[in-house]
Design a protein around this motif. Structure first.
Motif, PDB file in Angstrom:
ATOM      1  N   VAL A   1      11.510  53.578   6.971  1.00 45.65           N
ATOM      2  CA  VAL A   1      12.542  54.233   6.163  1.00 45.65           C
ATOM      3  C   VAL A   1      12.828  53.421   4.902  1.00 45.65           C
ATOM      4  CG1 VAL A   1      14.969  54.929   6.092  1.00 45.65           C
ATOM      5  CG2 VAL A   1      13.597  55.410   8.124  1.00 45.65           C
ATOM      6  N   GLN A   2      12.955  52.099   5.057  1.00 43.95           N
ATOM      7  CA  GLN A   2      13.189  51.242   3.897  1.00 43.95           C
ATOM      8  C   GLN A   2      11.998  51.292   2.939  1.00 43.95           C
ATOM      9  OE1 GLN A   2      13.845  47.709   6.228  1.00 43.95           O
ATOM     10  NE2 GLN A   2      16.049  47.689   5.808  1.00 43.95           N
ATOM     11  N   ALA A   3      10.792  51.277   3.497  1.00 40.13           N
ATOM     12  CA  ALA A   3       9.591  51.336   2.664  1.00 40.13           C
ATOM     13  C   ALA A   3       9.541  52.636   1.865  1.00 40.13           C
ATOM     14  CB  ALA A   3       8.344  51.199   3.534  1.00 40.13           C
ATOM     15  N   ALA A   4       9.939  53.747   2.498  1.00 35.19           N
ATOM     16  CA  ALA A   4       9.939  55.033   1.797  1.00 35.19           C
ATOM     17  C   ALA A   4      10.931  55.014   0.641  1.00 35.19           C
ATOM     18  CB  ALA A   4      10.276  56.146   2.778  1.00 35.19           C
ATOM     19  N   ALA A   5      12.103  54.390   0.862  1.00 29.81           N
ATOM     20  CA  ALA A   5      13.111  54.306  -0.200  1.00 29.81           C
ATOM     21  C   ALA A   5      12.605  53.455  -1.361  1.00 29.81           C
ATOM     22  CB  ALA A   5      14.405  53.729   0.355  1.00 29.81           C
TER      23      ALA A   5
END
Length: 222
Positions: free
Chosen positions: A207-211
Motif C-alpha cells: 500500500v505504501q509502495a503504491a502511494a
C-alpha cells in the motif's frame, strides 16, 4: 519518603539508601556531576534541573517532569523512565546504554550526540514530535508506537531499525541511512516526489509502495 520541596542532598541520600521518593519538587535545581545512581522517583518535578555529568545509571523515574532539564554528559545506563515529561530536555553527550523510555513526552527533546545508543535501547509509546535526533546512531533499534512527526532524523543511522506503528508525518530524513529500515504499518504522512529518495533502501508495504508510485506519477497495475 514524601516531600514537597527537597534538596540535592536529600536526593543523594535517598539514592544511596535505596529509598524511593514521591512527589519531589526541585525545579531548576543544580545537580551537576551528582551521584544519583539507583535513584527512584515517582511523581513531582525536576523541570529545568541542571543534571550535566550526573550519574543516573539504574535510576527509575516515573510520572515526573524533567522538562527543559540539561542532561548533557549524564550517565543513564540501565535507567528506566516511564511517563516522564522530557520536553525540551537536552541529552548531548549523555550515555544511554540499555536505557528505557516508555510513554514519555519528548516534544522538542534533543538526542543529538548521545552516546551508547544500541539495539537494546528502548523507545516505546513516546511522543517525539519536533525532537532532534540528527546524526543519531539508531541502527538495529526497535521503535514502537512513537510519534516522530516533524522530528529531525537527518543524517541518522536508521539501518535495520524496526519502526512499529509509528507516525513519521513530516519527519526530516535527509541523508539518513535507511537500508532495511522497516516502515510497514507506519503513518508516513503526505507522500511527495521527494519521498522515494528519502526512503531509499527502506522496507515498505504494498500500500505504501503504491502511494509512492502515485506521487511519482506512476500507475501500478495488477
Amino acid at each position: 519518603m514524601t516531600s514537597d520541596v527537597i534538596t540535592p542532598e536529600d536526593l543523594v541520600a535517598a539514592a544511596r539508601a535505596g529509598q524511593p521518593l514521591h512527589d519531589v519538587r526541585l525545579d531548576d535545581g543544580d545537580l551537576r556531576e551528582t551521584d544519583l545512581a539507583g535513584l527512584v522517583v515517582e511523581g513531582g518535578s525536576l523541570a529545568g534541573a541542571d543534571l550535566r555529568g550526573t550519574r543516573l545509571d539504574r535510576a527509575v523515574l516515573s510520572r515526573c517532569s524533567l522538562a527543559g532539564a540539561d542532561l548533557r554528559e549524564a550517565d543513564l545506563t540501565d535507567a528506566t523512565l516511564t511517563g516522564v515529561d522530557l520536553s525540551g530536555a537536552r541529552f548531548a553527550g549523555a550515555t544511554l546504554g540499555d536505557t528505557r523510555f516508555e510513554g514519555c513526552r519528548m516534544i522538542g527533546t534533543s538526542l543529538r550526540g548521545v552516546r551508547g545508543l544500541a539495539a537494546s535501547f528502548v523507545l516505546t509509546g513516546c511522543n517525539l514530535q519536533l525532537a532532534d535526533l540528527g546524526n543519531a546512531g539508531l541502527r538495529g533499534l526497535r521503535v514502537t508506537e512513537c510519534d516522530l512527526s516533524e522530528a529531525d532524523l537527518s543524517g541518522a543511522d536508521l539501518r535495520t531499525v524496526d519502526f512499529e506503528r509509528c507516525r513519521l508525518r513530516g519527519t526530516v530524513l535527509r541523508a539518513a541511512r535507511m537500508e532495511s529500515a522497516d516502515l510497514r504499518g507506519c503513518d508516513l504522512g503526505e507522500v511527495t516526489p521527494e519521498t522515494p529518495g528519502a526512503l531509499r533502501g527502506a522496507v515498505v508495504s504494498p500500500v505504501q509502495a503504491a502511494a509512492i508510485c502515485e506521487a511519482l506519477g506512476l500507475t501500478v497495475l495488477e
